[in-house]
Each structure stands twice: as C-alpha cells, then as structure tokens.
Design an enzyme around this catalytic site. Sequence first.
Site, PDB file in Angstrom:
ATOM      1  N   GLY A   1     -15.044 -17.087 -30.629  1.00 39.75           N
ATOM      2  CA  GLY A   1     -16.312 -17.261 -29.947  1.00 39.75           C
ATOM      3  C   GLY A   1     -16.805 -18.688 -30.117  1.00 39.75           C
ATOM      4  N   ARG A   2     -18.114 -18.884 -29.997  1.00 42.80           N
ATOM      5  CA  ARG A   2     -18.658 -20.241 -30.057  1.00 42.80           C
ATOM      6  C   ARG A   2     -18.282 -20.957 -31.353  1.00 42.80           C
ATOM      7  NH1 ARG A   2     -23.120 -17.186 -28.276  1.00 42.80           N
ATOM      8  NH2 ARG A   2     -23.840 -17.628 -26.150  1.00 42.80           N
ATOM      9  N   ILE A   3     -18.500 -20.285 -32.485  1.00 45.69           N
ATOM     10  CA  ILE A   3     -18.243 -20.931 -33.768  1.00 45.69           C
ATOM     11  C   ILE A   3     -16.747 -21.072 -34.000  1.00 45.69           C
ATOM     12  CG2 ILE A   3     -18.548 -20.720 -36.271  1.00 45.69           C
ATOM     13  CD1 ILE A   3     -21.224 -19.235 -35.612  1.00 45.69           C
TER      14      ILE A   3
ATOM     15  N   ALA B   1     -18.937 -15.797 -41.749  1.00 47.39           N
ATOM     16  CA  ALA B   1     -19.450 -14.983 -40.636  1.00 47.39           C
ATOM     17  C   ALA B   1     -20.451 -13.970 -41.176  1.00 47.39           C
ATOM     18  CB  ALA B   1     -18.298 -14.304 -39.915  1.00 47.39           C
ATOM     19  N   ARG B   2     -19.976 -12.826 -41.611  1.00 46.57           N
ATOM     20  CA  ARG B   2     -20.805 -11.812 -42.260  1.00 46.57           C
ATOM     21  C   ARG B   2     -20.016 -11.213 -43.417  1.00 46.57           C
ATOM     22  NH1 ARG B   2     -24.651 -13.825 -40.503  1.00 46.57           N
ATOM     23  NH2 ARG B   2     -26.288 -12.956 -39.167  1.00 46.57           N
TER      24      ARG B   2
ATOM     25  N   GLY C   1     -24.519 -21.624 -43.893  1.00 44.05           N
ATOM     26  CA  GLY C   1     -23.916 -21.933 -42.601  1.00 44.05           C
ATOM     27  C   GLY C   1     -24.795 -22.729 -41.652  1.00 44.05           C
TER      28      GLY C   1
ATOM     29  N   GLU D   1     -25.066  -9.331 -50.321  1.00 44.13           N
ATOM     30  CA  GLU D   1     -25.836 -10.498 -50.738  1.00 44.13           C
ATOM     31  C   GLU D   1     -27.335 -10.196 -50.790  1.00 44.13           C
ATOM     32  OE1 GLU D   1     -26.488 -13.482 -47.080  1.00 44.13           O
ATOM     33  OE2 GLU D   1     -24.359 -13.154 -47.493  1.00 44.13           O
TER      34      GLU D   1
ATOM     35  N   HIS E   1     -24.994 -18.791 -48.487  1.00 43.90           N
ATOM     36  CA  HIS E   1     -25.294 -18.578 -47.066  1.00 43.90           C
ATOM     37  C   HIS E   1     -25.894 -19.845 -46.444  1.00 43.90           C
ATOM     38  CE1 HIS E   1     -25.966 -15.035 -44.131  1.00 43.90           C
ATOM     39  NE2 HIS E   1     -25.897 -16.150 -43.439  1.00 43.90           N
TER      40      HIS E   1
END
Length: 328
Positions: A162-164, A246-247, A296, A276, A294
């Site tokens: 995807g975008r990332i 990501a997650r 990002g 988390e 986290h």
Amino acid sequence: MSAAWSGRPRVIVTRRLPAPVEEQLTREFDVRLNPDDRALSATELADALRDADGLLPTVTDRLTREVLAVEPLRARIIANYGVGFNHIDTASAKARGLVITNTPDVLTDDTADDAVMLMLMVARRGGEGDRLVRAGAWTGWGPTHMLGTRVSGKTLGLIGLGRIGRAVAHRAHHGFGMRVIFHDPYPPPPAVVAELGAEPRGSVDDVLREADFVSVHSPATPETRHLIDARRLALMKRGAFLINNARGDIVDEAALVAALQQGTIAGAGLDVFEREPAVTPDLLTMQNVVLLPHLGSATHETRIAMGLRAFENLKAFFAGSPPRDRVA
C-alpha cells in the site's frame, strides 16, 4: 449526510494534540481538550459519545461495541487521528449511524522512514552500540568488533504494498539498491510496481522464504491477526530480520520471542506491539531486537498534518459535506 449544524458543534478530543491543531479546533468548534493527555477509560469514552456531536480519538482509544452502545448517543462522527482504525468497532459504529474518518497520506513518508530506520538499526546493531557507548563499556575500535549485516543490495520482502509499503520499496530499491519482492492481495497497478523495481510473489510464504529483511505493511484486520506466526517465522532465513511498524497484533509476539531465542531468525525491529504499551518481557533482554515506542508518524510535521486532516473532516461533516477521508 446530515444538514449543516446551526450552532458550534461540540467536539471532544481524547488526547493532547499539537498546539496548531488545538488552536484550529478551538476556533471552529465548542471543543473539549485533554490538557493532561491521559488516555480515557471506556466509561469516559462512552460519556464523550453521549455528550459531544463529534469525537476525535486516537489509536489508544478502544471504541468497542460496548462503548458504542451508549444511550443516548449524541455523537454523529468519529474523526480518527491516524490512518489505522482497528481500535474502532466499525460495524457497531456504522449500525449506530456514526461516520468514521481517518487521516491517510500525510504519515506515509515518516512511517516509511521509520521502517528503514528499524532495518538499519537492527542490521547494523545501532541500538546495541548506543547502549555500549552510554554504559562507558566501549574500549575502542577493533577489526571484529560489533560486526553487523549489510543492508545495501540485499532482498527486502514486503508484506503489503500500500502507500507505506510503496514508500519503503522506493527507499530500499532506489536508495540502497535492494531487490524488492512483495505479496499483496490487492497490488498496485503494474506501472507502479515496475517503477519500484518490485517483484510480486504469490503468497506471504514465498516472500518469507526468499527475503533477507521482511517488513510488514498490512492493515490490522481479523484476517491479518497473527499473520506472522510460528509457522511463518520458521520459513524465514536464519540470517533474516523482521521489521514491523504496522500494527502489533499482525505478529504473534510469543512466537517471535521463541524464534529469536532459538535463532530461527537473526533479529527484529519493532515499533508496535501486540499489547502496547506492554512489551513481552523477554524482548527487553534481547540485544538483537530494536524496540521503539510507536514512533512511525512522530514528527512535528506529520502529527500536525494528521490533526489538521481530522479537523478538515470534522469541518466538512458539520457543514453538511462529505468528509474527504470517510472510511465507514
């Protein structure tokens, strides 16, 4: 879409946001900010939905079915601060007539930079070296001291383009001369793939078998929970590294710990965690793991842009127009 609001809509913001964002929100709405930056409880989130016309939450806010079942429900829009919205029960929100928006695009570059940083840090032992110097334990340069793994020219496997994922592929291929392979059930157009120098693979397993670095860029859905589990970690090369910003629940954290302890893979760079802010204690003891809190999208530029995007979604909705970033 509802008609435009006649008065100043009330908006509750669940966390402290950058000052320029709070200033814009205050000018436009009857806004309730969170100056203490304390995460709201489930009861407080339910109260917010009862008291406000709009809610501006973040990834730390668990908008579950139970929270969304609040009566009476006053809120009509949840303008999420962030691109991911797996912390929101979208089916329950939609059933109650709530509009949900997110903030895509604006965090792509910074999150891609973060993934590359994780890759470089774990491969070149950056965190370990920093700790050594700070501890006063460095005794000087040596020909065999703290040898890491070269990144340039290696094979990067992307789970999701995807975008990332595309931004990471661009940096890796054009910046580090990496060979890029990927799997995505909904790949971008062939011309985009070609510009990135990326090669499709038929399955996640195929990517894992071949890559020197595996970087996860999938959305968090019920289908992707523990996508990277013990079986799949065992498919990776023994000298390979896993990167995840990501997650957290896409990776089975317990299985990752076991793979690292057993030498199934060489290391990992993590910016997100399954529970988390809790982190599996064993990860904290491992030198071959980079652990970030986290980060990002954590730049001044992006966090302000995210807030302004959420603001614009709220403004459009209350003016009676379709929000730009509606996801549900």
